[in-house]
Design a protein around this motif. Structure first.
Motif, mmCIF file in Angstrom:
data_model
loop_
_atom_site.group_PDB
_atom_site.id
_atom_site.type_symbol
_atom_site.label_atom_id
_atom_site.label_comp_id
_atom_site.label_asym_id
_atom_site.label_seq_id
_atom_site.Cartn_x
_atom_site.Cartn_y
_atom_site.Cartn_z
ATOM 1 N N TRP A 180 0.838 -1.204 0.000
ATOM 2 C CA TRP A 180 0.000 0.000 0.000
ATOM 3 C C TRP A 180 0.872 1.253 0.000
ATOM 4 O O TRP A 180 0.451 2.296 -0.486
ATOM 5 C CB TRP A 180 -0.918 0.008 1.222
ATOM 6 C CG TRP A 180 -1.883 -1.131 1.265
ATOM 7 C CD1 TRP A 180 -2.328 -1.872 0.203
ATOM 8 C CD2 TRP A 180 -2.519 -1.686 2.426
ATOM 9 N NE1 TRP A 180 -3.192 -2.844 0.624
ATOM 10 C CE2 TRP A 180 -3.336 -2.758 1.981
ATOM 11 C CE3 TRP A 180 -2.490 -1.392 3.772
ATOM 12 C CZ2 TRP A 180 -4.104 -3.510 2.851
ATOM 13 C CZ3 TRP A 180 -3.251 -2.144 4.648
ATOM 14 C CH2 TRP A 180 -4.058 -3.200 4.192
ATOM 15 N N ASP A 190 3.242 0.541 -3.793
ATOM 16 C CA ASP A 190 2.465 0.499 -5.036
ATOM 17 C C ASP A 190 1.436 1.621 -5.141
ATOM 18 O O ASP A 190 1.229 2.182 -6.219
ATOM 19 C CB ASP A 190 1.750 -0.851 -5.178
ATOM 20 C CG ASP A 190 2.728 -2.013 -5.280
ATOM 21 O OD1 ASP A 190 3.940 -1.744 -5.365
ATOM 22 O OD2 ASP A 190 2.291 -3.168 -5.275
ATOM 23 N N LEU A 191 0.787 1.961 -4.022
ATOM 24 C CA LEU A 191 -0.257 2.988 -4.052
ATOM 25 C C LEU A 191 0.247 4.356 -3.620
ATOM 26 O O LEU A 191 -0.471 5.346 -3.786
ATOM 27 C CB LEU A 191 -1.435 2.570 -3.154
ATOM 28 C CG LEU A 191 -2.126 1.256 -3.516
ATOM 29 C CD1 LEU A 191 -3.271 0.968 -2.567
ATOM 30 C CD2 LEU A 191 -2.634 1.288 -4.954
ATOM 31 N N LYS A 204 -7.262 1.434 -2.137
ATOM 32 C CA LYS A 204 -7.276 1.891 -3.527
ATOM 33 C C LYS A 204 -8.150 3.125 -3.688
ATOM 34 O O LYS A 204 -7.809 4.055 -4.431
ATOM 35 C CB LYS A 204 -7.760 0.755 -4.428
ATOM 36 C CG LYS A 204 -6.772 -0.385 -4.570
ATOM 37 C CD LYS A 204 -7.321 -1.497 -5.459
ATOM 38 C CE LYS A 204 -6.320 -2.648 -5.582
ATOM 39 N NZ LYS A 204 -6.861 -3.756 -6.415
ATOM 40 N N ARG A 205 -9.309 3.137 -3.003
ATOM 41 C CA ARG A 205 -10.161 4.334 -3.076
ATOM 42 C C ARG A 205 -9.467 5.537 -2.449
ATOM 43 O O ARG A 205 -9.564 6.654 -2.973
ATOM 44 C CB ARG A 205 -11.491 4.048 -2.365
ATOM 45 C CG ARG A 205 -12.423 3.148 -3.142
ATOM 46 C CD ARG A 205 -13.817 3.151 -2.547
ATOM 47 N NE ARG A 205 -13.840 2.583 -1.209
ATOM 48 C CZ ARG A 205 -14.018 1.295 -0.955
ATOM 49 N NH1 ARG A 205 -14.178 0.431 -1.958
ATOM 50 N NH2 ARG A 205 -14.042 0.853 0.291
ATOM 51 N N ALA A 219 -6.218 6.033 -2.301
ATOM 52 C CA ALA A 219 -5.176 6.474 -3.230
ATOM 53 C C ALA A 219 -5.772 7.240 -4.402
ATOM 54 O O ALA A 219 -5.204 8.242 -4.863
ATOM 55 C CB ALA A 219 -4.384 5.264 -3.730
ATOM 56 N N ALA A 220 -6.943 6.785 -4.892
ATOM 57 C CA ALA A 220 -7.591 7.482 -6.001
ATOM 58 C C ALA A 220 -8.050 8.876 -5.580
ATOM 59 O O ALA A 220 -7.922 9.844 -6.344
ATOM 60 C CB ALA A 220 -8.782 6.663 -6.503
ATOM 61 N N ASP A 251 -7.930 -3.903 0.694
ATOM 62 C CA ASP A 251 -7.372 -3.405 -0.558
ATOM 63 C C ASP A 251 -8.284 -2.362 -1.203
ATOM 64 O O ASP A 251 -7.821 -1.338 -1.711
ATOM 65 C CB ASP A 251 -7.136 -4.566 -1.533
ATOM 66 C CG ASP A 251 -5.885 -5.351 -1.189
ATOM 67 O OD1 ASP A 251 -5.091 -4.861 -0.354
ATOM 68 O OD2 ASP A 251 -5.697 -6.452 -1.737
#
Length: 304
Positions: free
Chosen positions: A209, A212-213, A246-247, A249-250, A242
């Motif tokens: 996390w 990568d993110l 991911k949300r 990071a977005a 995850d």
């Protein structure tokens, strides 16, 4: 750093310190039993205090054989002990007993001081040392606490030894610390840890996390805590978070939202909207427009 002779069948054991170790006391009885077996290995290891056999880490397999449990059970027990701070790891990832390593450092320092008469402040010259070699009447030990400052060289040596011990007892790596913080944030503070939260697989997963993110560890922990607040039970593993990460990071990488121009002709119709509102306000004030209060839609207007 040498410890006791390997053929020495006994050593000092601090029962009071063992009993007062809060991390060990909150550990399960099985974990406490395994830790005692590991201490027996550490007492014969080189360096002293490290859980090594022939200089190599025993790993989960060795711990399972020592505790007469399966490897899965040994992995859970080792993770429980590490999570509760019962033992530490050095920069090479080797597990060790902090107390035993500290005792070995003290013994080494005392042995070096004993060669000079037992007091580090004695400051015997090299010529005097050669003169006293083989003497049947070594100099008497002065008081343990000298009434004068230690020589600069001795102070520097003690600082180096303290730094060496600090490095040996350094805290967890950033990835291990992140896993510990996340497990606490989702409510996994004690008891049995689910298999999917066990290191090293879980450690690598949560660290992705970051790599990568591009997320900051503090944001990761906060997001995990907020996600846990919306669920009755902790997640079964880091993979369940995850989507949350991911949300996040977005959201952090998304550009600022801009109001697009009107679809008709590409014009900005905000001035037209403002002018229409102003005209409606004027008509309401002069009575040319009335609101239909009987309608479900209070803004349904009727003209005279």
């Amino acid at each position: 750093m040498k410890g006791p002779r390997k053929d020495n069948p006994s050593s000092i054991f601090y029962w009071k310190d063992y009993e007062n170790d809060e991390g060990l006391r909150i550990s399960s009885l099985a974990a406490q039993g395994l830790w005692m077996r590991l201490l027996c290995v550490a007492a014969k290891a080189e360096p002293y205090g490290y859980i090594l056999v022939n200089g190599a880490d025993i790993g989960v397999t060795g711990a399972a054989r020592l505790g007469s449990v399966t490897e899965d059970e040994a992995q859970i027990l080792m993770a429980e002990l590490e999570r509760n701070g019962v033992f530490s790891r050095d920069r090479k990832g080797r597990a060790f007993s902090r107390r035993m390593v500290k005792d070995a450092a003290i013994r080494k320092k005392n042995a070096n001081n004993g060669k000079k008469g037992g007091n580090p402040a004695l400051g015997v010259s090299a010529g005097k040392e050669r003169e006293n070699e083989g003497s049947l009447n070594p100099p008497l030990n002065p008081p343990v606490k000298a009434p004068y400052p230690l020589p600069h060289s001795q102070e520097k040596k003690e600082e180096e030894e303290e730094e060496e011990y600090a490095q040996a007892t350094s805290s967890l790596s950033d990835a291990d610390r992140l896993l510990l913080d996340v497990t606490q944030a989702v409510g996994l503070r004690s008891g049995r840890i689910p298999t999917y939260w066990m290191p090293p697989a879980a450690t690598l997963h949560v660290w992705r996390w970051v790599t990568d993110l591009g997320l900051d560890p503090a944001r990761i922990v906060d997001a995990a805590r907020q996600s846990r607040a919306g669920h009755p039970e902790p997640p079964g593993g880091p993979k369940a978070l995850d989507g949350v990460m991911k949300r996040l990071a977005a959201e952090l990488s998304a550009p600022p939202m801009q109001i697009p121009p009107a679809a008709t002709g590409g014009r900005n119709e905000r001035p037209i909207f403002d002018r229409t509102i102003n005209q409606l306000a004027d008509r309401l004030s002069d009575g040319s427009v009335q609101l239909d209060h009987s309608s479900r839609d209070p803004w349904k207007a009727g003209t005279r």
